[in-house]
Design a protein around this motif. Structure first.
Motif, short mmCIF file in Angstrom:
data_model
loop_
_atom_site.label_atom_id
_atom_site.label_comp_id
_atom_site.label_asym_id
_atom_site.label_seq_id
_atom_site.Cartn_x
_atom_site.Cartn_y
_atom_site.Cartn_z
N GLY A 142 48.81 68.95 83.08
CA GLY A 142 48.34 68.79 81.71
C GLY A 142 47.21 69.72 81.36
O GLY A 142 47.10 70.18 80.23
N ALA A 165 47.38 72.29 78.40
CA ALA A 165 46.37 72.22 77.34
C ALA A 165 45.82 73.60 77.03
O ALA A 165 45.63 73.97 75.86
CB ALA A 165 45.24 71.28 77.75
N GLY A 225 52.82 70.42 73.30
CA GLY A 225 51.49 69.88 73.05
C GLY A 225 50.88 70.45 71.78
O GLY A 225 50.22 69.73 71.03
N THR A 244 52.10 68.73 68.65
CA THR A 244 51.48 67.42 68.38
C THR A 244 50.20 67.58 67.57
O THR A 244 49.78 66.65 66.87
CB THR A 244 51.18 66.68 69.69
N GLY A 245 49.58 68.74 67.67
CA GLY A 245 48.39 69.02 66.87
C GLY A 245 48.71 69.72 65.57
O GLY A 245 47.80 70.18 64.89
N PRO A 304 41.65 70.01 69.36
CA PRO A 304 41.51 68.81 70.21
C PRO A 304 42.81 68.02 70.35
O PRO A 304 43.16 67.57 71.44
CB PRO A 304 40.44 67.99 69.49
N VAL A 305 43.54 67.85 69.24
CA VAL A 305 44.79 67.07 69.30
C VAL A 305 45.82 67.81 70.14
O VAL A 305 46.57 67.20 70.90
CB VAL A 305 45.33 66.80 67.88
N ALA A 359 45.19 69.82 72.66
CA ALA A 359 44.79 69.67 74.06
C ALA A 359 45.14 68.29 74.59
O ALA A 359 45.66 68.14 75.71
CB ALA A 359 43.30 69.94 74.21
N LEU A 360 44.88 67.25 73.80
CA LEU A 360 45.22 65.89 74.22
C LEU A 360 46.74 65.72 74.35
O LEU A 360 47.22 65.09 75.30
CB LEU A 360 44.66 64.88 73.22
N GLY A 361 47.47 66.28 73.40
CA GLY A 361 48.93 66.17 73.46
C GLY A 361 49.49 66.86 74.68
O GLY A 361 50.38 66.34 75.36
N SER A 414 47.91 67.42 77.51
CA SER A 414 47.55 66.63 78.69
C SER A 414 48.50 65.46 78.86
O SER A 414 48.91 65.12 79.98
CB SER A 414 46.10 66.14 78.56
N GLY A 415 48.86 64.83 77.75
CA GLY A 415 49.83 63.75 77.82
C GLY A 415 51.20 64.21 78.29
O GLY A 415 51.89 63.49 79.04
#
Length: 343
Positions: A17, A21, A283, A286-287, A293-294, A296-298, A300-301
């Motif tokens: 992730g 990211a 990912g 998703t942002g 930030p979104v 990067a979080l997506g 990682s998920g």
């Protein structure tokens, strides 16, 4: 599944992730500034990994020849405009050609296999990062004002060319580099691999560095302004050509660094980068291809989902990962106001 297996899968998911990211951030960065969906982002990953493995095997650095060829091609493409204006091509083009020649000479006179790993990584970055601005100047800068679909087609074409060049330079055999360190860190029932800690640590450091760059430096603010409003940035005297070159340079740096980090963890082939970057793209979607930030979080998920899918349904892990993009696309389609883009 017991707790120890879950922790091990979580460790692998965090490692993957973190890489996804970084690639998601680079894709969002390039797209927001240039409207180019950088399909060849995965080739920067491959180049970084193969350069590192090649130097550790004591092989000549084929990437230096590619860099020299790109620098010469950009110089040749600038000749017609120089003739019309009766001026020599820009000094930067000559400087890049001299840089490529000097780097090639340096690599052929060094005992690459005996160099410290940190020096090998710096040499790999020195070969790959300048390719980003060169690709932008050769392929995308002449059509910077074209429709987004034209830019996408050019990006796909560049990806196809680079895959073929990678096969020619590296061959069909896989490559894997030495790990940065052999010891790990024990935390309760799970032992974190040293390379995993390197990946997570470098990723966090790079994210902080990017945050500081975009929020506290003049060049970073200029890139943000170009991403927010391209025409307004031009009216304020910000060079969109420089913004494109800088975004591609950052993308090449992130891709090459990602390749260096994951090369000790898995065997990579000449075309492995595409699949890795594609997961970073999931990912980024998703942002909304806009929020760092979104994205990067997506990403990682995505790494965690991939890791646990390997345990529960290894034959379908790729299907599961790429299916995740569908609900986000549907949600974006239903909640975003659509406007027809000017051609």
């Amino acid at each position: 599944m017991d707790s120890q297996i879950a922790l091990l899968l979580g460790q692998d998911g965090l490692t993957s992730g973190a890489i996804y990211a970084l690639l998601a951030l680079s894709l969002v960065l390039v797209f927001s500034i240039t409207r180019v969906l950088l399909v060849p982002q995965g080739e920067f990953v491959t180049f970084g990994a193969m350069a590192m493995a090649g130097m550790q095997a004591g092989k000549p650095a084929a990437l230096a020849w590619l860099l020299l060829g790109l620098a010469a091609l950009r110089l040749v493409l600038m000749v017609p405009a120089a003739l019309r204006s009766r001026r020599l091509p820009a000094a930067g083009s000559w400087g890049m050609l001299a840089y490529a020649l000097a780097l090639l000479a340096l690599l052929h006179n060094l005992q690459l296999q005996q160099l410290p790993m940190a020096v090998q990584a710096l040499l790999a970055l020195a070969m790959v990062v300048p390719m980003g601005p060169l690709f932008y100047d050769i392929v995308f800068r002449p059509i910077a004002s074209a429709h987004a679909l034209v830019l996408l087609i050019a990006s796909i074409a560049l990806h196809g060319v680079l895959v073929g060049v990678s096969l020619l330079m590296f061959g069909a055999e896989g490559a894997r580099s030495e790990p940065f360190a052999g010891n790990g860190l024990e935390l309760g029932p799970v032992t974190f691999k040293a390379q995993t800690l390197w990946v997570i640590g470098v990723t966090l450091a790079l994210l902080l560095a990017l945050y500081a760059f975009f929020n506290h430096t003049l060049y970073g603010k200029a890139l943000r302004a170009t991403a927010v409003q391209r025409l307004g940035a031009e009216l304020m005297g910000i060079s969109t050509a420089f913004a494109g070159q800088a975004s591609f340079a950052l993308a090449a740096f992130i891709g090459c660094l990602s390749g260096i980090l994951i090369a000790p963890l898995t065997t990579l082939y000449f075309d492995s980068g595409f699949l890795i970057a594609l997961k970073g793209f999931v990912g980024a979607v998703t942002g909304g291809m806009a929020s760092y930030p979104v994205a990067a979080l997506g990403a990682s998920g995505i790494g965690l989902v991939e890791s646990f899918s390997t345990f529960w349904a290894s034959d379908y892990k790729e299907v599961i990962v790429f299916t995740l993009i569908l609900p986000f696309l549907l949600w974006r389609s239903l909640t975003t106001r659509h406007t027809e883009e000017e051609a």
